[in-house]
Every structure is written in structure tokens, then in C-alpha cells.
Scaffold this active site. Structure first.
Site, PDB file in Angstrom:
ATOM      1  N   ASP A  59      -6.020   3.059   4.420  1.00  0.00           N
ATOM      2  CA  ASP A  59      -5.942   3.248   2.977  1.00  0.00           C
ATOM      3  C   ASP A  59      -4.615   2.688   2.458  1.00  0.00           C
ATOM      4  O   ASP A  59      -3.557   2.924   3.066  1.00  0.00           O
ATOM      5  CB  ASP A  59      -6.042   4.745   2.670  1.00  0.00           C
ATOM      6  CG  ASP A  59      -6.087   5.024   1.179  1.00  0.00           C
ATOM      7  OD1 ASP A  59      -7.045   4.581   0.530  1.00  0.00           O
ATOM      8  OD2 ASP A  59      -5.163   5.696   0.672  1.00  0.00           O
ATOM      9  N   GLU A 112      -6.894  -1.853   2.949  1.00  0.00           N
ATOM     10  CA  GLU A 112      -6.709  -2.235   1.549  1.00  0.00           C
ATOM     11  C   GLU A 112      -5.370  -2.972   1.441  1.00  0.00           C
ATOM     12  O   GLU A 112      -4.314  -2.339   1.463  1.00  0.00           O
ATOM     13  CB  GLU A 112      -6.689  -1.005   0.654  1.00  0.00           C
ATOM     14  CG  GLU A 112      -8.032  -0.311   0.523  1.00  0.00           C
ATOM     15  CD  GLU A 112      -7.971   0.838  -0.449  1.00  0.00           C
ATOM     16  OE1 GLU A 112      -8.690   0.803  -1.458  1.00  0.00           O
ATOM     17  OE2 GLU A 112      -7.195   1.790  -0.206  1.00  0.00           O
TER      18      GLU A 112
END
Length: 260
Positions: free
Chosen positions: A151, A180
Site C-alpha cells: 500500500d 502503489e
């Protein structure tokens, strides 16, 4: 049902212990729910997903049984990890251990907020780097996971992420690593962010490609900005879409199609 869809890999949203759900409270349908992007204890499975949160062994055994069941059915399991921030710095075990060390601060001593949720961890600090590596190795070895999805990976630094890859591939050469890679965070001078504009420094990682998404549907931040399926048709847009679906080599600093 999952197999009938042709799915080969299952990605689990955060399954480490997160803060927002009271494990001692009501956990029935509609009583307690959260995606889990609010870390508390990284190396402990979340108790609210177990049949008995009061039994420490239950959450461990049941998580292992679930992963083993998926493996028995020929499915691979990827874990969503959120090392980039914590739910609450003041009660975080990191801050209670060494205040002011594990997070990034500005010149006045205030927490940086590159994540948008109040704090950002400092992966460039040697002991947080070690913690990340040790934690990921623990999940990979103890729970036999097949991959990790990071993340807000742009918060972390490339040196740490390359060391993570090196250690995890020594455990499982075929492990899947993706994240990400948004441009974000307050990195110190000399620290390179793990975003998609530095993908060429992270050959072992894949990145979520927002270019293809936005070209097709329009910006996720501006509802007036439309994409191809919303009626915008021009040569430049068409070429950018073509570049994306043929490997995205000219869109971001990807080394190969597998990074997109």
C-alpha cells in the site's frame, strides 16, 4: 466459485491486527467492519476474522488453514501490507519503543503527512528497514504466502524495497511483489522514493498503472476530465492507450511490460 471465474491468485486485504475494530466487542454482520488500512500490530493476524478472538491460537491456526485450503485448490495467496503509516502514532509500538525515530518529521518536529492519514513511516531508518524485512520474511515463511501488495509504496525508499525483494526471493524465487507507486512522501535528501517514476530502480516490482486507468475512464480526481470511454477521441490519447496495452514502455519508467 473463485476457481470458476478463472482466477489464479487471491489478494487478501489487510489481515494483520488493525486498530479500528474492537475484537472484544460485537463482531456480527453489520456490527464491525473495516478494510484494515489502520495498522496496529503488524505481525499478528487480525482477531475479528477468527471464530474466537479471545483465543490467541485461533486466529493463527485458522488463517493458516484458510491459506492452506486455497493452496490445496491450486490458488495463490497475496497479502496486502501497509507499512507506510500507522493508525495512531502516540500508541504505536514503534513510537513507544523509540519516540521520534520510526516516522518522518519536519524541521519543527511535526509529523509529515505524505500518506494523507496523519503520518508516514521512515523506511530509510535502519531499524525500521530491518523491521519491514523481518516482518515480511515472517509472513512469507510462517504463513506460506505467495506475494505481497504494498500500500502507498511510494512512501518507502528503493534501497529498502530492493533488500525486501532480495530476502523474499531467497525464500520463494517466484514470489509476486507489486505496489502503489504513486509520487508521495517527504523523503530526505538522497533517499529515492519507490514510485513508478523510479520503476527502473526496482526491477523486481510491478506497479499499479494509473495512466491506463485515467486514459480510459478519465481522472479519478476531476469529474470533468473524461477519458476514451467517456467520449474523448483524439490521436494523442489513442497513441497513449496503444502504448499502455503494448507494454507501457513510454508511459512510466517501466523496464518491461511486467512492471505495468
Amino acid at each position: 466459485y473463485i476457481k470458476s471465474l478463472g482466477v489464479t491468485h487471491v489478494q487478501l486485504l489487510p489481515i494483520y491486527d488493525f486498530k479500528s475494530v474492537d475484537e472484544a466487542g460485537p463482531l456480527g454482520f453489520g456490527k464491525a467492519y473495516n478494510w484494515g488500512y489502520d495498522p496496529q500490530n503488524y505481525n499478528v493476524p487480525e482477531g475479528s476474522y477468527s471464530t474466537d478472538p479471545s483465543d490467541p491460537a485461533a486466529r493463527i491456526l485458522e488463517l493458516k488453514q484458510m491459506i492452506q485450503t486455497l493452496h490445496n485448490e491450486g490458488l495463490y495467496v497475496i497479502m496486502d501490507v501497509v507499512y507506510n503509516h500507522v493508525f495512531d502514532v502516540t500508541t504505536s509500538p514503534f513510537n513507544l519503543t523509540v519516540p521520534g525515530y520510526y516516522f518522518r518529521y519536519d524541521a519543527k518536529g511535526a509529523l509529515y503527512n505524505g500518506t494523507g492519514v496523519g503520518n508516514e513511516t521512515a523506511s530509510e531508518q535502519p531499524m525500521f528497514r530491518k523491521y519491514m524485512i523481518d516482518s515480511l520474511k515472517y509472513w512469507a515463511q510462517e504463513y506460506d504466502l505467495d506475494g505481497f501488495r504494498f500500500d502507498l509504496m511510494g512512501i518507502h525508499d528503493t534501497e529498502t524495497m530492493n533488500l525486501v525483494e532480495q530476502e523474499l526471493r531467497s525464500i520463494n524465487p517466484g514470489i509476486i511483489l507489486l505496489g502503489e507507486g504513486w509520487q508521495m512522501g517527504n523523503h530526505a535528501d538522497g533517499v529515492t522514493p519507490s514510485d513508478q517514476y523510479h520503476a527502473d530502480r526496482l526491477p523486481g516490482y510491478a506497479f499499479f498503472n494509473d495512466s491506463l486507468r485515467d486514459l480510459l475512464k478519465g481522472s479519478v480526481f476531476d469529474k470533468a476530465d473524461h477519458g476514451w470511454i467517456s467520449g474523448v477521441k483524439n490521436t494523442e490519447l489513442a497513441w497513449d492507450i496503444f502504448s499502455n496495452i503494448t507494454g507501457a514502455q513510454t508511459v512510466r519508467n517501466y523496464l518491461n511490460p511486467g512492471q505495468s
